[in-house]
Scaffold this motif. Structure first.
Motif, PDB file in Angstrom:
ATOM      1  N   GLY A 139      13.802   9.796  -8.010  1.00 50.22           N
ATOM      2  CA  GLY A 139      13.076   9.719  -6.503  1.00 50.22           C
ATOM      3  C   GLY A 139      12.229   8.774  -6.145  1.00 50.22           C
ATOM      4  O   GLY A 139      11.035   9.757  -7.117  1.00 50.22           O
ATOM      5  N   LYS A 140      11.830   8.997  -5.341  1.00 52.13           N
ATOM      6  CA  LYS A 140      10.324   8.631  -4.464  1.00 52.13           C
ATOM      7  C   LYS A 140       9.444  10.020  -3.089  1.00 52.13           C
ATOM      8  O   LYS A 140       9.038  10.358  -2.731  1.00 52.13           O
ATOM      9  CB  LYS A 140      10.298   7.153  -3.553  1.00 52.13           C
ATOM     10  N   GLU A 141      11.125  10.255  -2.656  1.00 47.93           N
ATOM     11  CA  GLU A 141      10.853  12.313  -2.307  1.00 47.93           C
ATOM     12  C   GLU A 141      11.111  13.280  -3.149  1.00 47.93           C
ATOM     13  O   GLU A 141      11.907  13.328  -3.819  1.00 47.93           O
ATOM     14  CB  GLU A 141      11.958  12.638  -1.046  1.00 47.93           C
ATOM     15  N   THR A 142       9.938  14.380  -2.955  1.00 47.03           N
ATOM     16  CA  THR A 142       9.825  15.723  -3.091  1.00 47.03           C
ATOM     17  C   THR A 142      11.130  16.260  -2.791  1.00 47.03           C
ATOM     18  O   THR A 142      12.148  15.901  -1.970  1.00 47.03           O
ATOM     19  CB  THR A 142       8.500  15.730  -2.453  1.00 47.03           C
ATOM     20  N   PHE A 143      12.417  16.349  -3.447  1.00 46.42           N
ATOM     21  CA  PHE A 143      13.039  17.887  -3.112  1.00 46.42           C
ATOM     22  C   PHE A 143      12.983  19.569  -3.867  1.00 46.42           C
ATOM     23  O   PHE A 143      11.930  19.263  -4.694  1.00 46.42           O
ATOM     24  CB  PHE A 143      14.408  16.948  -3.563  1.00 46.42           C
ATOM     25  N   THR A 144      13.997  20.017  -2.972  1.00 47.16           N
ATOM     26  CA  THR A 144      13.862  21.446  -3.515  1.00 47.16           C
ATOM     27  C   THR A 144      15.040  22.174  -3.566  1.00 47.16           C
ATOM     28  O   THR A 144      15.577  21.489  -3.606  1.00 47.16           O
ATOM     29  CB  THR A 144      13.314  22.375  -2.454  1.00 47.16           C
ATOM     30  N   PHE A 145      15.061  23.087  -5.081  1.00 42.24           N
ATOM     31  CA  PHE A 145      16.608  23.313  -5.660  1.00 42.24           C
ATOM     32  C   PHE A 145      16.471  25.256  -6.407  1.00 42.24           C
ATOM     33  O   PHE A 145      15.099  25.003  -6.336  1.00 42.24           O
ATOM     34  CB  PHE A 145      16.592  22.356  -5.957  1.00 42.24           C
ATOM     35  N   THR A 146      17.417  25.589  -6.209  1.00 43.89           N
ATOM     36  CA  THR A 146      18.056  26.258  -6.822  1.00 43.89           C
ATOM     37  C   THR A 146      18.710  25.889  -7.944  1.00 43.89           C
ATOM     38  O   THR A 146      19.392  25.505  -7.962  1.00 43.89           O
ATOM     39  CB  THR A 146      18.110  27.598  -6.215  1.00 43.89           C
ATOM     40  N   GLY A 265       8.172  17.322  -7.001  1.00 44.81           N
ATOM     41  CA  GLY A 265       8.058  15.826  -6.792  1.00 44.81           C
ATOM     42  C   GLY A 265       8.486  14.677  -7.070  1.00 44.81           C
ATOM     43  O   GLY A 265       8.871  14.582  -8.054  1.00 44.81           O
ATOM     44  N   ALA A 266       7.699  13.202  -6.394  1.00 47.85           N
ATOM     45  CA  ALA A 266       8.518  12.345  -7.517  1.00 47.85           C
ATOM     46  C   ALA A 266       8.143  12.368  -8.806  1.00 47.85           C
ATOM     47  O   ALA A 266       6.564  12.401  -8.856  1.00 47.85           O
ATOM     48  CB  ALA A 266       7.599  11.252  -6.642  1.00 47.85           C
ATOM     49  N   SER A 267       8.864  11.909  -9.423  1.00 54.27           N
ATOM     50  CA  SER A 267       8.762  12.119 -11.337  1.00 54.27           C
ATOM     51  C   SER A 267       7.951  13.148 -11.325  1.00 54.27           C
ATOM     52  O   SER A 267       8.013  13.379 -12.759  1.00 54.27           O
ATOM     53  CB  SER A 267       7.727  10.719 -11.382  1.00 54.27           C
ATOM     54  N   GLN A 268       8.810  14.216 -11.286  1.00 52.34           N
ATOM     55  CA  GLN A 268       7.855  15.547 -11.339  1.00 52.34           C
ATOM     56  C   GLN A 268       9.331  15.929 -12.811  1.00 52.34           C
ATOM     57  O   GLN A 268      10.929  15.738 -12.261  1.00 52.34           O
ATOM     58  CB  GLN A 268       7.569  16.440 -10.987  1.00 52.34           C
ATOM     59  N   SER A 269       9.147  16.616 -13.819  1.00 56.71           N
ATOM     60  CA  SER A 269      10.650  17.470 -13.907  1.00 56.71           C
ATOM     61  C   SER A 269      10.101  18.852 -14.171  1.00 56.71           C
ATOM     62  O   SER A 269       8.867  19.184 -14.088  1.00 56.71           O
ATOM     63  CB  SER A 269      10.905  16.569 -15.225  1.00 56.71           C
ATOM     64  N   PHE A 270      11.311  19.013 -14.415  1.00 56.38           N
ATOM     65  CA  PHE A 270      11.248  20.717 -14.346  1.00 56.38           C
ATOM     66  C   PHE A 270      11.843  21.488 -16.179  1.00 56.38           C
ATOM     67  O   PHE A 270      13.783  21.219 -15.956  1.00 56.38           O
ATOM     68  CB  PHE A 270      11.624  21.622 -12.985  1.00 56.38           C
ATOM     69  N   THR A 271      11.379  21.808 -17.089  1.00 54.66           N
ATOM     70  CA  THR A 271      13.116  22.655 -17.547  1.00 54.66           C
ATOM     71  C   THR A 271      12.765  23.990 -17.715  1.00 54.66           C
ATOM     72  O   THR A 271      11.724  25.075 -17.911  1.00 54.66           O
ATOM     73  CB  THR A 271      12.155  22.307 -19.224  1.00 54.66           C
ATOM     74  N   GLY A 272      14.609  24.260 -17.941  1.00 52.20           N
ATOM     75  CA  GLY A 272      14.326  25.891 -18.056  1.00 52.20           C
ATOM     76  C   GLY A 272      15.609  26.251 -18.880  1.00 52.20           C
ATOM     77  O   GLY A 272      15.864  25.491 -19.548  1.00 52.20           O
TER      78      GLY A 272
END
Ligand code: BG6
Length: 281
Positions: A139-146, A265-272
């Motif tokens: 999306g276009k908005e930043t999000f937070t998560f666990t 942020g928008a278009s960012q990714s995380f890998t665990g």
């Protein structure tokens, strides 16, 4: 029993001695059999109604670990229907792989109004089982998560199991009112209800006392926290999808990013990821 249409199986060898079974509800791993030994616990009272989270296996926690003001405990990933993106097949290295995805939809957006894609990739070799979770912010908005991989290990007698790598670390103890304590034991054992979230844990834990295998090495990447959970007598009785006498037969050692939320942020990714290896005794 789970319905056949809901199940995906990765089979490494023709004798079916090394396999992984996945339920599309939550992309929940239900079984990891390695060299003929089942390492993962699933309750005999687990409910397969494609609504409730499956009690056991490796439920995926996203976008919230624990109670959540927006809706269900541990988020919606474990109670959502996932798509089999890539059917089980051997890769060039000989590992069996399969890929599952979950993207935001009207149900997830009702709870958590963000656009995302989760990609869960499994790799199975003779001794190791690796799971990688990628979170994309589409999306276009930043999000937070666990997030967390809520692995239930099968034990013959949980009081004989140990978890290494936690000594000297601070943990939040849900059994003692979310108080903060420091672990003083070199090997963590279970002799009552345990529900601890350790922050900043090392990348490796050795879990002993696992049924069949004895010793499992858990290697994690980008998942800096570890939760250790066993419900013991009273919590076991309180759970409708867990038999009263099953608490000695399981130990959850859960690799996650839970002590501090992640922000994308928008278009960012995380890998665990986590890699489980059955070790020689
Ligand atoms: C653990 C939590 O990760 O999961 C515990 O630390 C919780 O507090 C346990 O009881 C099981 O949660 P659930 O929602 O599957 O019953």
């Amino acid at each position: 029993m789970a319905a056949v249409k809901d199940i995906v199986t990765l089979v490494l060898d023709k004798d079916h001695k090394t396999t992984v079974t996945v339920h599309l509800h939550g992309a929940t791993v239900l079984a990891w059999k390695t060299q003929g030994k089942e390492i993962i616990f699933v309750s005999e009272s687990a409910i397969y109604d494609n609504k409730k989270a499956i009690r056991g296996g490796i439920p995926l926690v996203f976008p919230n670990f624990g109670p959540w003001e927006l809706e269900p405990q541990h988020g919606f990933a474990r109670i959502s229907r996932w798509k089999l993106e890539k059917k089980p097949e051997k890769d060039d290295s000989g590992a069996m792989t399969a890929v599952f995805t979950l993207t935001d939809n009207k149900d997830t957006r009702k709870m958590w109004d963000h656009k995302f894609k989760l990609t869960y990739t499994l790799y199975l070799t003779e001794k190791t089982f690796k799971t990688t979770l990628k979170v994309d912010n589409t999306g276009k908005e930043t999000f937070t998560f666990t997030t967390l991989l809520h692995t239930y290990f099968r034990t013959d007698d949980v009081t004989k199991a140990t978890v290494s790598g936690l000594q000297g670390l601070e943990y939040v103890d849900k059994v003692r009112g979310d108080g903060k304590f420091t672990e003083d034991r070199e090997l963590v054992t279970v002799a009552g209800e345990v529900d601890r979230a350790y922050a900043g844990t090392p990348n490796n834990h050795v879990i002993t006392g696992v049924t069949g295998g004895g010793k499992v090495l858990m290697e994690k990447a980008n998942l800096p926290d570890t939760v250790v959970w066993n419900p013991w007598v009273d919590k076991a009785k309180a759970m409708g999808d867990f038999r009263d006498d099953e608490y000695p037969s399981m130990l959850c050692v859960e690799a996650g990013h839970v002590a501090t939320p992640l922000s994308l942020g928008a278009s960012q990714s995380f890998t665990g990821s986590q890699t489980l290896t059955l070790m020689d005794e």
